[in-house]
Design a protein around this motif. Structure first.
Motif, PDB file in Angstrom:
ATOM      1  N   LYS A 169      13.699  -2.105 -19.246  1.00 50.52           N
ATOM      2  CA  LYS A 169      13.312  -2.504 -20.616  1.00 50.52           C
ATOM      3  C   LYS A 169      14.547  -3.305 -21.046  1.00 50.52           C
ATOM      4  O   LYS A 169      14.385  -4.253 -21.472  1.00 50.52           O
ATOM      5  N   ALA A 170      15.770  -2.477 -20.883  1.00 51.17           N
ATOM      6  CA  ALA A 170      16.977  -3.151 -21.382  1.00 51.17           C
ATOM      7  C   ALA A 170      17.272  -4.359 -20.708  1.00 51.17           C
ATOM      8  O   ALA A 170      17.749  -5.364 -21.143  1.00 51.17           O
ATOM      9  N   MET A 171      17.057  -4.594 -19.544  1.00 50.08           N
ATOM     10  CA  MET A 171      17.376  -5.665 -18.535  1.00 50.08           C
ATOM     11  C   MET A 171      16.259  -6.930 -18.896  1.00 50.08           C
ATOM     12  O   MET A 171      16.760  -7.960 -19.401  1.00 50.08           O
ATOM     13  N   THR A 172      15.085  -6.736 -19.238  1.00 51.95           N
ATOM     14  CA  THR A 172      14.295  -7.566 -19.643  1.00 51.95           C
ATOM     15  C   THR A 172      14.580  -8.060 -21.090  1.00 51.95           C
ATOM     16  O   THR A 172      14.504  -9.517 -21.449  1.00 51.95           O
ATOM     17  N   GLU A 173      15.049  -7.224 -21.987  1.00 54.20           N
ATOM     18  CA  GLU A 173      15.343  -7.621 -23.308  1.00 54.20           C
ATOM     19  C   GLU A 173      16.669  -8.537 -23.286  1.00 54.20           C
ATOM     20  O   GLU A 173      16.786  -9.403 -24.039  1.00 54.20           O
ATOM     21  N   GLU A 174      17.666  -8.137 -22.446  1.00 55.60           N
ATOM     22  CA  GLU A 174      18.613  -8.859 -22.336  1.00 55.60           C
ATOM     23  C   GLU A 174      18.411 -10.446 -21.637  1.00 55.60           C
ATOM     24  O   GLU A 174      18.825 -11.463 -22.116  1.00 55.60           O
ATOM     25  N   ARG A 175      17.580 -10.400 -20.616  1.00 59.33           N
ATOM     26  CA  ARG A 175      17.295 -11.530 -20.091  1.00 59.33           C
ATOM     27  C   ARG A 175      16.363 -12.452 -20.963  1.00 59.33           C
ATOM     28  O   ARG A 175      16.531 -13.640 -21.353  1.00 59.33           O
ATOM     29  N   LEU A 176      15.628 -11.883 -21.973  1.00 58.79           N
ATOM     30  CA  LEU A 176      14.801 -12.519 -23.035  1.00 58.79           C
ATOM     31  C   LEU A 176      15.718 -13.127 -23.973  1.00 58.79           C
ATOM     32  O   LEU A 176      15.431 -14.458 -24.355  1.00 58.79           O
ATOM     33  N   ARG A 177      16.724 -12.470 -24.336  1.00 61.28           N
ATOM     34  CA  ARG A 177      17.639 -12.841 -25.314  1.00 61.28           C
ATOM     35  C   ARG A 177      18.312 -14.072 -24.691  1.00 61.28           C
ATOM     36  O   ARG A 177      18.616 -15.335 -25.377  1.00 61.28           O
ATOM     37  N   GLY A 178      18.719 -14.137 -23.541  1.00 59.56           N
ATOM     38  CA  GLY A 178      19.480 -15.294 -22.964  1.00 59.56           C
ATOM     39  C   GLY A 178      18.518 -16.387 -22.853  1.00 59.56           C
ATOM     40  O   GLY A 178      18.876 -17.523 -22.747  1.00 59.56           O
ATOM     41  N   GLY A 179      17.233 -16.071 -22.345  1.00 53.69           N
ATOM     42  CA  GLY A 179      16.386 -17.227 -22.032  1.00 53.69           C
ATOM     43  C   GLY A 179      16.050 -17.958 -23.389  1.00 53.69           C
ATOM     44  O   GLY A 179      15.883 -19.182 -23.329  1.00 53.69           O
ATOM     45  N   GLU A 180      15.748 -17.245 -24.256  1.00 50.68           N
ATOM     46  CA  GLU A 180      15.494 -17.736 -25.570  1.00 50.68           C
ATOM     47  C   GLU A 180      16.696 -18.751 -26.102  1.00 50.68           C
ATOM     48  O   GLU A 180      16.414 -19.685 -26.760  1.00 50.68           O
ATOM     49  N   ALA A 181      17.848 -18.157 -25.939  1.00 54.34           N
ATOM     50  CA  ALA A 181      19.010 -18.828 -26.373  1.00 54.34           C
ATOM     51  C   ALA A 181      19.272 -20.273 -25.437  1.00 54.34           C
ATOM     52  O   ALA A 181      19.346 -21.335 -26.001  1.00 54.34           O
ATOM     53  N   GLY A 182      18.955 -19.888 -24.274  1.00 51.94           N
ATOM     54  CA  GLY A 182      18.969 -21.312 -23.190  1.00 51.94           C
ATOM     55  C   GLY A 182      18.110 -22.346 -23.452  1.00 51.94           C
ATOM     56  O   GLY A 182      18.101 -23.435 -23.125  1.00 51.94           O
TER      57      GLY A 182
END
Length: 275
Positions: A169-182
């Motif tokens: 869950k933590a990894m997915t949220e981190e990747r999602l934050r990075g993906g949305e910023a990217g």
């Protein structure tokens, strides 16, 4: 839409030294929300049941014991793996006639998984029952006295599985934050870039489609993790935020007056909270 909930029995996972349910020894408050649900056959069982939209909301305090139960239910699991569910208290509801106490007595519980599934990597299906000797009623939502109420919900009940679920869950949220910023930065880059690759027909569009597909997959995964209760609180076992309630009914009577089948009618929903 099927009007009766007929639940099939999944093969239960075999008990072994490598798997001890983290539900054992824990106490939970289950909140029953009883009322008409889409697809329920309760109105055929009791004419007009739930038609007014009334709901009965009541809580029960239960302990998941290690002791094997002295009876079993086909829906819940085999006798050899059904354990005692200790009921320590019911609740009260307010009706048109005043306050009514709702009592529960102890039942049994079991976690099932398909054959070949592993407790550390696959969610289980938690099923249990409680008897309600008092019954309860609010308007046209009625649970007759002495009914056995069945509960079904998903669960993660292995220490390693719970830990991995939190990490994912933590990894997915981190990747999602990075993906949305990217994704936002990529759109700005596409608008300002004059590179050869982006000058090809449809290149920027294909890039944006790929980014959106990746973000959609991550959001879907996040929604899955958000459907589980207690991930942030560090609970030993993680139940789904919402489960289903049902009552057992005979589906037909044979020539000798014996029941020829069993079906489970949707009674409502429930949630559980660690205490």
């Amino acid at each position: 839409m099927c009007k009766a909930l007929i639940l099939s029995l999944l093969p239960a996972v075999a008990s072994g030294a490598s798997y001890t349910s983290t539900l054992i020894g824990t106490s939970w408050r289950v909140r029953l929300d009883i009322g008409l649900e889409r697809g329920s056959w309760m109105p055929k069982n009791i004419k007009g049941w739930g038609g007014s939209g009334a709901r009965v909301v009541v809580s029960a305090l239960v302990d998941f014991e290690a002791e094997l139960a002295n009876e079993a239910e086909e829906l819940v699991g085999p006798r050899s793996q059904t354990r005692v569910l200790n009921a320590r208290g019911g609740g009260k509801i307010v009706t048109f006639d005043g306050e009514q106490a709702v009592d529960f007595t102890s039942g049994g519980w079991c976690v099932q998984r398909p054959l070949g599934a592993q407790a550390g990597s696959d969610e289980g299906l938690l099923r249990f029952w409680l008897d309600c000797p008092s019954g309860c009623a609010r308007g046209d939502v009625v649970v007759p006295q002495g009914e056995r109420i069945f509960f079904s919900t998903g669960v993660w009940d292995d220490a390693q599985g719970v830990r991995q679920l939190c990490e994912k869950k933590a990894m997915t949220e981190e990747r999602l934050r990075g993906g949305e910023a990217g994704d936002s930065a990529g759109k700005d880059e596409d608008r300002s870039s004059s590179g050869f690759a982006l000058s090809l027909p449809g290149a920027a569009f294909r890039r944006q489609v790929a980014q959106q597909e990746a973000l959609t997959a991550l959001r879907s995964r996040r929604a899955y993790y958000e459907s589980w209760a207690g991930l942030e609180e560090g609970w030993e076992a993680i139940p789904a935020k919402q489960g289903s309630l049902s009552l057992k009914r005979q589906s037909g009577i044979g020539l000798l007056g014996r029941a020829i089948g069993t079906e489970y009618h949707i009674l409502g929903t429930f949630g559980a909270e660690r205490v």
